[in-house]
Design an enzyme around this catalytic site. Structure first.
Site, mmCIF file in Angstrom:
data_model
loop_
_atom_site.group_PDB
_atom_site.id
_atom_site.type_symbol
_atom_site.label_atom_id
_atom_site.label_comp_id
_atom_site.label_asym_id
_atom_site.label_seq_id
_atom_site.Cartn_x
_atom_site.Cartn_y
_atom_site.Cartn_z
ATOM 1 N N ASP A 415 0.868 -1.180 0.000
ATOM 2 C CA ASP A 415 0.000 0.000 0.000
ATOM 3 C C ASP A 415 0.903 1.228 0.000
ATOM 4 O OD1 ASP A 415 -1.672 2.123 0.680
ATOM 5 O OD2 ASP A 415 -2.888 0.929 2.070
ATOM 6 N N HIS A 416 0.913 1.917 -1.121
ATOM 7 C CA HIS A 416 1.869 3.018 -1.283
ATOM 8 C C HIS A 416 1.516 4.221 -0.402
ATOM 9 C CE1 HIS A 416 5.283 4.797 -2.960
ATOM 10 N NE2 HIS A 416 5.027 4.720 -4.250
#
Ligand code: CAO
Length: 443
Positions: A415-416
């Site tokens: 999850d950036h």
């Protein structure tokens, strides 16, 4: 002694044989006065029949599919506080009491919408009998509480969804289709990670094609697991900005050790997966940002001090992710045993919610099947997942020559919003290094 009373279908505007589409109670449930007991669906509308009094459900007399008319027995309810259940004042329409102790439910009501006064606040005298010809879906969409809950869980504004069932009722499939459309045209995440309701999902409708025009076809309904996991995957794919980092681990030595361990423990199936679990936990300890979840506001990171790893398991009915707890405290043999047990339990459809909750990080191994890389979808609210493909012999330059080495492809999706690319690369390299030299797993 507590009194047991009957809750019956009240005046429903003279309609007969109205199908029950949902039963919201089961024996042992505690119900409050005005709480929904069953949902009925006429050809024009759905309506919830509320409890005429508070108490504990002793017996449920209806099931989905039954057809009912005024006076039909819904349930036996034991009055609250050991006393007699106090019936609600009679609904305005003439009450029909078939049994001496029967207390009729108040007139069925359209469900209270957020911002609207709950039906219980309406004086009973003011409540008209139900008339399916009047109560049409207009200002508020028709959907059962379960469908509403499902929509809420996916962050879908139910007002934006078009119902496909009789009378425009919204069913679960409509919500899933809505989310699919949303994904197809790109959802706009808003602050807190929630998807903007409606307007943010300004999508084209799902293509409606008569496939039979082009050749023979067959219809096959999705399994329950496929529907549930599909909705979760759809949400996760839409709401999490995914990036996948690829890395190869040299598992030549690990494989030799694994084979030896397998020969010494023939009763166990020791696959590379247990080593991957240990390597992942070592990396979670080194990079705690990965052992974390965003809270529901999307503004706070919860760092976990435990190490529970979810394992994606392929079953004939679809994908499930049971969780192996405290991987840091278990040895390879224990993990192999537990993995065997839990994957069997998954394939036998015996997993309960407790088996699938509390995971910190997931591993999806397709290594037993094949492939060189893939993009696993992060299992929210986790922030990363490791995909594992099939190990294969490759020529690797050792500084002097190419040597045959067994290389394991790793695909780390993350999850950036929570993890930067550099951190992900470090995590992936760290996992590969652990697998490349399993003595490190002892550290
Ligand atoms: N490379 C090469 N061989 C591998 C390997 C890898 N990365 N991983 C496993 N293998 C081998 C095993 O050693 C085993 O070999 P033997 O039969 O010779 O002992 C064989 O492949 C089969 O392994 P397995 O799949 O039965 O066992 P596992 O521990 O690797 O995996 C489980 C267990 C439950 C994770 C797996 O069976 C499974 O369901 N995988 C699918 C996961 C999935 O569907 N993910 C979906 C992702 S996105 O939708």
């Amino acid at each position: 002694m507590a009194d047991i009373q009957e809750a019956r279908v009240p005046d429903i505007g003279g309609h007969d044989n109205v199908p029950v589409i949902e039963v919201m109670i089961k024996p042992g449930d505690r119900v409050e006065k005005e709480q929904g007991l069953v949902t009925l669906e006429s050809d024009k509308a759905t309506m919830e029949v509320p409890a005429p009094f508070a108490g504990t459900v002793k017996e449920v007399k209806l099931k989905v599919g039954d057809e009912v008319s005024e006076g039909a027995l819904i349930a036996l309810i034991e009055g609250a506080d050991g006393g007699a259940a106090a019936p609600a004042p009679a609904a305005p329409a003439p009450a029909r009491t078939e049994a001496p102790m029967a207390a009729e439910a108040p007139a069925p009501s359209r469900r209270a919408e957020p911002g609207h006064a709950p039906e219980g606040d309406v004086p009973p005298q003011a409540r008209p009998p139900f008339d399916a010809n009047i109560v049409m879906p207009g200002d508020a969409p028709y959907a059962s509480p379960a469908v509403r809950a499902f929509a809420r869980e996916l962050g879908v504004d139910i007002h934006q969804v078009k119902g496909s069932a009789r009378g425009g009722r919204i069913v679960r499939e409509d919500i899933s289709a809505y989310v699919k459309h949303a994904l197809a045209s790109g959802a706009r995440p808003v602050s807190g990670g929630a998807v903007a309701a409606g307007g943010g999902l300004n999508l084209l409708p799902w293509p409606k094609v008569d496939f039979a025009k082009f050749g023979p076809v067959e219809e096959k309904p999705l399994s329950r697991i496929q529907k549930i996991s599909g909705a979760n995957l759809a949400r996760n794919w839409a709401m999490i900005p995914h990036v996948t980092q690829h890395e190869d681990a040299d598992i030549t030595e690990l494989e030799a050790f694994r084979k030896k361990l397998g020969e010494e423990n023939k009763e166990l199936k020791i696959t590379p997966l247990v080593f991957q679990m240990k390597a992942v936990v070592a990396a979670l300890k080194e990079y705690p940002q990965f052992n974390a979840s965003l809270d529901e506001t999307g503004e706070k990171l919860i760092l976990k001090k435990y190490f529970h790893v979810g394992i994606a398991v392929d079953t004939p009915d679809g994908l499930v992710v049971p969780v192996i707890r405290d991987v840091d405290k278990k040895g390879l043999l224990d993990l192999a045993r537990e993995l065997g047990e839990i994957s069997k339990k998954a394939r036998d459809k015996k997993l309960g919610p407790a088996d699938m909750s509390g995971g910190c990080f997931s591993i999806s191994s397709l290594g037993g099947i094949g492939g060189t890389a893939f993009t696993p979808i992060v299992n929210a609210p986790e922030v990363a997942i490791l995909g594992v493909s099939k190990a294969s012999m490759k020529p690797v330059w050792n500084g002097k020559e190419f040597a045959p080495r067994l290389m394991l492809p790793l695909s780390l999706s993350y999850d950036h919003r929570v993890i930067d690319g550099a951190l992900a690369a470090r995590f992936a390299v760290f996992v590969a290094r652990q697998l490349g030299d399993i003595r490190r797993l002892l550290l």
